[in-house]
Scaffold this motif. Structure first.
Motif, PDB file in Angstrom:
ATOM      1  N   THR A 117      -7.490   0.721   6.578  1.00  0.00           N
ATOM      2  CA  THR A 117      -8.261   1.669   7.395  1.00  0.00           C
ATOM      3  C   THR A 117      -7.340   2.691   8.046  1.00  0.00           C
ATOM      4  O   THR A 117      -7.636   3.889   8.091  1.00  0.00           O
ATOM      5  N   GLU A 118      -6.195   2.212   8.556  1.00  0.00           N
ATOM      6  CA  GLU A 118      -5.219   3.134   9.152  1.00  0.00           C
ATOM      7  C   GLU A 118      -4.741   4.156   8.123  1.00  0.00           C
ATOM      8  O   GLU A 118      -4.587   5.343   8.437  1.00  0.00           O
ATOM      9  N   ALA A 119      -4.515   3.707   6.890  1.00  0.00           N
ATOM     10  CA  ALA A 119      -4.040   4.605   5.835  1.00  0.00           C
ATOM     11  C   ALA A 119      -5.099   5.646   5.493  1.00  0.00           C
ATOM     12  O   ALA A 119      -4.788   6.833   5.288  1.00  0.00           O
ATOM     13  N   ILE A 120      -6.356   5.233   5.421  1.00  0.00           N
ATOM     14  CA  ILE A 120      -7.439   6.169   5.107  1.00  0.00           C
ATOM     15  C   ILE A 120      -7.570   7.219   6.201  1.00  0.00           C
ATOM     16  O   ILE A 120      -7.683   8.427   5.931  1.00  0.00           O
ATOM     17  N   GLN A 121      -7.526   6.786   7.441  1.00  0.00           N
ATOM     18  CA  GLN A 121      -7.657   7.723   8.566  1.00  0.00           C
ATOM     19  C   GLN A 121      -6.490   8.703   8.616  1.00  0.00           C
ATOM     20  O   GLN A 121      -6.676   9.891   8.881  1.00  0.00           O
ATOM     21  N   LEU A 122      -5.271   8.211   8.352  1.00  0.00           N
ATOM     22  CA  LEU A 122      -4.092   9.079   8.377  1.00  0.00           C
ATOM     23  C   LEU A 122      -4.181  10.139   7.286  1.00  0.00           C
ATOM     24  O   LEU A 122      -3.872  11.319   7.515  1.00  0.00           O
ATOM     25  N   ALA A 123      -4.614   9.740   6.088  1.00  0.00           N
ATOM     26  CA  ALA A 123      -4.748  10.693   4.987  1.00  0.00           C
ATOM     27  C   ALA A 123      -5.800  11.745   5.291  1.00  0.00           C
ATOM     28  O   ALA A 123      -5.593  12.940   5.052  1.00  0.00           O
ATOM     29  N   GLU A 124      -6.926  11.321   5.819  1.00  0.00           N
ATOM     30  CA  GLU A 124      -8.003  12.264   6.138  1.00  0.00           C
ATOM     31  C   GLU A 124      -7.587  13.246   7.221  1.00  0.00           C
ATOM     32  O   GLU A 124      -7.949  14.421   7.201  1.00  0.00           O
ATOM     33  N   LEU A 148       0.813  -1.214   0.000  1.00  0.00           N
ATOM     34  CA  LEU A 148       0.000   0.000   0.000  1.00  0.00           C
ATOM     35  C   LEU A 148       0.848   1.267   0.000  1.00  0.00           C
ATOM     36  O   LEU A 148       0.489   2.268  -0.636  1.00  0.00           O
ATOM     37  N   TRP A 149       1.998   1.224   0.688  1.00  0.00           N
ATOM     38  CA  TRP A 149       2.741   2.454   0.960  1.00  0.00           C
ATOM     39  C   TRP A 149       4.028   2.630   0.157  1.00  0.00           C
ATOM     40  O   TRP A 149       4.556   3.752   0.101  1.00  0.00           O
ATOM     41  N   SER A 150       4.562   1.560  -0.420  1.00  0.00           N
ATOM     42  CA  SER A 150       5.854   1.731  -1.097  1.00  0.00           C
ATOM     43  C   SER A 150       5.706   2.632  -2.319  1.00  0.00           C
ATOM     44  O   SER A 150       4.883   2.384  -3.199  1.00  0.00           O
ATOM     45  N   ARG A 151       6.536   3.650  -2.356  1.00  0.00           N
ATOM     46  CA  ARG A 151       6.550   4.569  -3.499  1.00  0.00           C
ATOM     47  C   ARG A 151       7.632   4.207  -4.508  1.00  0.00           C
ATOM     48  O   ARG A 151       7.678   4.774  -5.600  1.00  0.00           O
ATOM     49  N   LEU A 152       8.488   3.267  -4.144  1.00  0.00           N
ATOM     50  CA  LEU A 152       9.649   2.941  -4.975  1.00  0.00           C
ATOM     51  C   LEU A 152       9.609   1.537  -5.556  1.00  0.00           C
ATOM     52  O   LEU A 152      10.238   1.274  -6.582  1.00  0.00           O
ATOM     53  N   ALA A 153       8.889   0.619  -4.912  1.00  0.00           N
ATOM     54  CA  ALA A 153       8.841  -0.762  -5.381  1.00  0.00           C
ATOM     55  C   ALA A 153       8.009  -0.864  -6.649  1.00  0.00           C
ATOM     56  O   ALA A 153       6.978  -0.213  -6.794  1.00  0.00           O
ATOM     57  N   SER A 154       8.466  -1.705  -7.552  1.00  0.00           N
ATOM     58  CA  SER A 154       7.694  -1.990  -8.760  1.00  0.00           C
ATOM     59  C   SER A 154       6.708  -3.126  -8.518  1.00  0.00           C
ATOM     60  O   SER A 154       5.566  -3.082  -8.982  1.00  0.00           O
ATOM     61  N   ARG A 155       7.156  -4.128  -7.765  1.00  0.00           N
ATOM     62  CA  ARG A 155       6.297  -5.260  -7.424  1.00  0.00           C
ATOM     63  C   ARG A 155       6.732  -5.831  -6.076  1.00  0.00           C
ATOM     64  O   ARG A 155       7.901  -5.726  -5.700  1.00  0.00           O
ATOM     65  N   ALA A 204       1.232  14.828   2.445  1.00  0.00           N
ATOM     66  CA  ALA A 204      -0.132  14.634   2.941  1.00  0.00           C
ATOM     67  C   ALA A 204      -0.336  13.240   3.529  1.00  0.00           C
ATOM     68  O   ALA A 204      -1.438  12.923   3.987  1.00  0.00           O
ATOM     69  N   LYS A 205       0.699  12.418   3.494  1.00  0.00           N
ATOM     70  CA  LYS A 205       0.651  11.052   4.018  1.00  0.00           C
ATOM     71  C   LYS A 205      -0.482  10.253   3.377  1.00  0.00           C
ATOM     72  O   LYS A 205      -1.248   9.553   4.052  1.00  0.00           O
ATOM     73  N   ILE A 206      -0.572  10.396   2.064  1.00  0.00           N
ATOM     74  CA  ILE A 206      -1.529   9.620   1.282  1.00  0.00           C
ATOM     75  C   ILE A 206      -0.795   8.414   0.712  1.00  0.00           C
ATOM     76  O   ILE A 206       0.169   8.564  -0.043  1.00  0.00           O
ATOM     77  N   ALA A 207      -1.226   7.229   1.069  1.00  0.00           N
ATOM     78  CA  ALA A 207      -0.594   6.019   0.541  1.00  0.00           C
ATOM     79  C   ALA A 207      -0.745   5.999  -0.973  1.00  0.00           C
ATOM     80  O   ALA A 207      -1.844   6.232  -1.493  1.00  0.00           O
ATOM     81  N   PRO A 208       0.332   5.722  -1.712  1.00  0.00           N
ATOM     82  CA  PRO A 208       0.263   5.815  -3.182  1.00  0.00           C
ATOM     83  C   PRO A 208      -0.738   4.851  -3.813  1.00  0.00           C
ATOM     84  O   PRO A 208      -1.243   5.104  -4.902  1.00  0.00           O
ATOM     85  N   GLN A 209      -1.046   3.738  -3.132  1.00  0.00           N
ATOM     86  CA  GLN A 209      -1.992   2.761  -3.687  1.00  0.00           C
ATOM     87  C   GLN A 209      -3.335   2.783  -2.946  1.00  0.00           C
ATOM     88  O   GLN A 209      -4.101   1.814  -3.032  1.00  0.00           O
ATOM     89  N   LEU A 210      -3.647   3.884  -2.303  1.00  0.00           N
ATOM     90  CA  LEU A 210      -4.834   3.934  -1.455  1.00  0.00           C
ATOM     91  C   LEU A 210      -6.120   3.661  -2.234  1.00  0.00           C
ATOM     92  O   LEU A 210      -7.073   3.097  -1.693  1.00  0.00           O
TER      93      LEU A 210
END
Length: 715
Positions: free
Chosen positions: A241-248, A49-56, A212-218
């Protein structure tokens, strides 16, 4: 505990290791192309959900030695595939690598597929279907020499596909690459970030999502683990759910301090839509702006980040030199004290910034080897005491920089005041503004409607190459400032002494044609694809004269180039026109020029031929002949080579045979120091009157030898 492998682009492995560690991964080990790591289910889903650098993110299943296709098949069938997915799931095999036995990746993928479906059949199950378009399960096979690793791809589509880009500009950056550029730029969260050539906005969007702490794959809807039997739905829902709450929670706390500019207003609209899809539209201010007008939008210090166009995007066009030069100038004069990070595939173009980098990183952008250079702009601008009040208001700012050519700027502005008023009165869109007026700036500046072409003459051998290059860049900056044109309207060409047909060789393949007006004629020009533009500006008065002479005449245009003289003759009322040139490209150009001016009919003939050979065989007669041959030519398509000084009498001998008794030959050429052989003309019973001084227009009056022109008649 899961044993996992995250793939990434080469060069990003250490960055990815740091990122995965922050996400809770343990036992991280860097290898080429990725990072091995361990983690529980929550760590697995957090990495996805959070990696901005991984391809897979891959889950290794098995590994083994492969010496034949039988070894490959046996290894695959030995795995318990029914423990990973059921027979109703559609799957796809991604096979990477070859060796001496498995020579094609497609063959390798087929053998892995065969092994999987045969395993299901041996277990009494139905054969699962293969789906290349929208699979439920992806199997990843990596072969290096004899070593094979089989993995389950838990990502599904590659992780660089964030889902926010509806549309992009040309040559967009992958989102993972953009994230790496941001992380390496030195930008600190909470500080301003400016992208002066933002394209579809990827760099700024990635940075804004980080802050903004938005997970790249949210907002990703499909995953590679959706049909995986080992999927832990409870752990996944907790992480998401944690990612959604953090972004909001975070997104409302951030003040907008991201700024994106691009000369293309259409691309800016794309960037706005992408930012909206990414949930950061309120954080980024996008607006159309040319880099020549780039200014600092804030009073605090920050970072400029940029992926300017380079050869692969626009073709290796010389005008990029101007773009980078102007960018460097604006950075030094508008962003003092800021950090700057520029990503490009061309180190020579980065040199045009005239900034000294303190750190650099190598990276790949697709097949291109690229470099990212970080700079710090000094907060001290050296004042130039040589300010000159004659500079126009638009150019006053350049006087504060010791880099910029003050004398050149003043001369160019003086010429503009004189020439542009005259050109408007004459009905001209294309004319010369500067022609090596100052010895230090050995170049020509031409205007073609709303474009400017700067042609650099080759510097003498005794002039230092770096100094000549520097003067050229200074002149480019001054031209942009004095004329006020946008950088994408400036074309830069390096002129050298041409031999043979080199002047006709193609430089690019953009196909950017537009027309200019000349004494009522419309003429197509192309400023980028050829060394010449399709219109010789110094022959303008000659063409006008031909138009005035052509009424009710049979007109011949020999060595016709793009046929601008034919257009003037036809508009002047010529009874017929015959246009001859060896180049099919230029004859097509002639045809388009005629159509542009509504000149049609069988009386206007276009002939592709070696002009000298055609002339020797011609039986027609003409009242008015225009001949403007090359100075020298050794084209393979010509029967013999050609030298205008040596061969002009032979040419006149042939022309005399087809010239009517009261006809006129207008003979022109550009050879400096050309000497008409008057004695030989007399022997031919031809008379010649030089009219060169009458055919050199105002914008070329400094160069009296730009061309020579003669009227030749029967005695």
């Amino acid at each position: 505990m899961n044993t996992l492998f995250a793939t990434t682009s080469r060069g990003f492995e250490e960055l990815l290791k740091t990122e995965l560690t922050e996400l809770g991964a343990i036992s991280c080990k860097v290898v080429q192309g990725g990072v091995h790591f361990n983690g529980d289910d929550e760590t697995l889903y957090r990495a996805l959900l959070w990696s901005r650098l991984a391809s897979r993110i891959l889950l290794p299943i098995a590994s083994g030695k492969i010496y034949s296709d039988l070894d490959l098949y046996s290894l695959v069938t030995a795995q318990n595939w029914t423990a990973f997915f059921d027979e109703k799931s559609r799957f796809l095999v991604d096979f990477n690598g070859t060796n001496r036995e498995i020579r094609h990746s497609q063959f390798g993928a087929m053998r892995v597929k065969d092994g999987i479906v045969d395993h299901f059949e041996r277990q009494g199950k139905a054969r699962p279907d293969v789906d290349k378009q929208d699979p439920d399960i992806r199997i990843h096979a990596y072969l290096h020499r004899e070593d094979l690793i089989l993995s389950l791809d838990l990502s599904g589509e590659a992780l660089h596909m964030r889902g926010y880009r509806e549309d992009t500009g040309k040559a967009p950056l992958r989102e993972t690459l953009a994230a790496a550029i941001v992380l390496r730029s030195g930008w600190k969260k909470g500080t301003p970030l400016v992208d002066p050539m933002c394209g579809s906005g990827t760099l700024l969007i990635e940075a804004a999502q980080m802050e903004a702490k938005i997970a790249p794959q949210l907002h990703r809807l499909r995953w590679g683990f959706d049909f995986w039997k080992g999927h832990n739905q409870i752990a996944w829902e907790k992480v998401k759910t944690e990612a959604i709450q953090l972004a909001e929670q975070t997104v409302v706390e951030i003040q907008p301090h991201f700024y994106g500019y691009d000369v293309d207003s259409y691309v800016i609209q794309k960037a706005k839509r992408n930012a909206k899809n990414a949930g950061v539209a309120h954080l980024i201010q996008f607006k159309p702006l040319d880099v020549a007008a780039l200014d600092n939008p804030v009073n605090t210090l920050g970072t400029v980040i940029c992926n300017p166009p380079y050869g692969e995007r626009l073709g290796s066009t010389p005008e990029l030199v101007a773009l980078y030069s102007v960018l460097g100038y604006r950075l030094k004069n508008r962003f003092m004290g800021w950090n700057v990070s520029i990503f490009s595939s061309d180190s020579a173009l980065l040199d045009c910034l005239r900034l000294r980098s303190h750190r650099q990183f190598k990276a790949k952008n697709g097949p291109l080897d690229c470099v990212q250079k970080n700079y710090h702009i000094s907060d001290k601008l050296k004042a130039n005491d040589n300010k000159n009040e004659e500079l126009p208001e638009s150019a006053v700012e350049i006087a504060t920089s010791p880099q910029v050519a003050i004398d050149f700027a003043n001369r160019l502005q003086k010429n503009i005041k004189k020439i542009e008023k005259w050109a408007t009165q004459q009905g001209l869109d294309a004319y010369r503004l500067y022609d090596a007026d100052l010895p230090e700036y050995n170049l020509a500046v031409d205007r073609y409607a709303d474009h400017i072409v700067i042609q650099e003459y080759a510097a003498p051998k005794n002039i230092d190459e770096n100094k000549a290059r520097q003067r050229l860049l200074d002149a480019v900056n001054a031209t942009l400032s004095v004329t006020g044109i946008k950088t994408d309207k400036l074309i830069l060409k390096v002129r050298q002494k041409q031999k043979g047909t080199n002047q006709y060789e193609k430089l690019a393949n953009k196909g950017d044609y537009f027309y200019v007006n000349e004494y009522g004629a419309k003429l197509w020009v192309n400023l980028t694809d050829y060394l010449d533009t399709g219109l010789f500006l110094d022959h303008r008065l000659t063409r006008k004269m031909l138009g005035e002479m052509a009424a009710n005449k049979d007109f011949l245009n020999l060595f016709a180039y793009t046929g601008s003289a034919t257009v003037h003759a036809a508009l002047g009322g010529a009874k017929s026109t015959t246009t001859v040139d060896m180049s099919n490209t230029y004859l097509n150009w002639v045809e388009q020029n005629l159509l542009l001016n509504d000149i049609t009919g069988k009386q206007h003939k276009l002939i592709q031929a070696d002009c000298l050979q055609w002339l020797a065989e011609c039986t027609e007669q003409f009242d008015l002949i225009f001949v403007d041959p090359p100075t020298f030519s050794n084209s393979k398509r010509m029967k013999d080579n050609w030298d205008v000084q040596r061969d002009h009498i032979d040419l006149m001998t042939s022309l005399k045979k087809i010239l009517r008794s009261d006809g006129v030959i207008v003979f022109s050429n550009n050879k400096r120091g050309f000497k008409m052989n008057l004695d030989s003309l007399t022997e031919l019973k031809l008379s010649a009157v030089e009219i060169s001084h009458k055919t050199i227009p105002l914008d070329f009056e400094r160069n009296k030898q730009i061309h020579n022109c003669w009227l030749i008649r029967h005695q």
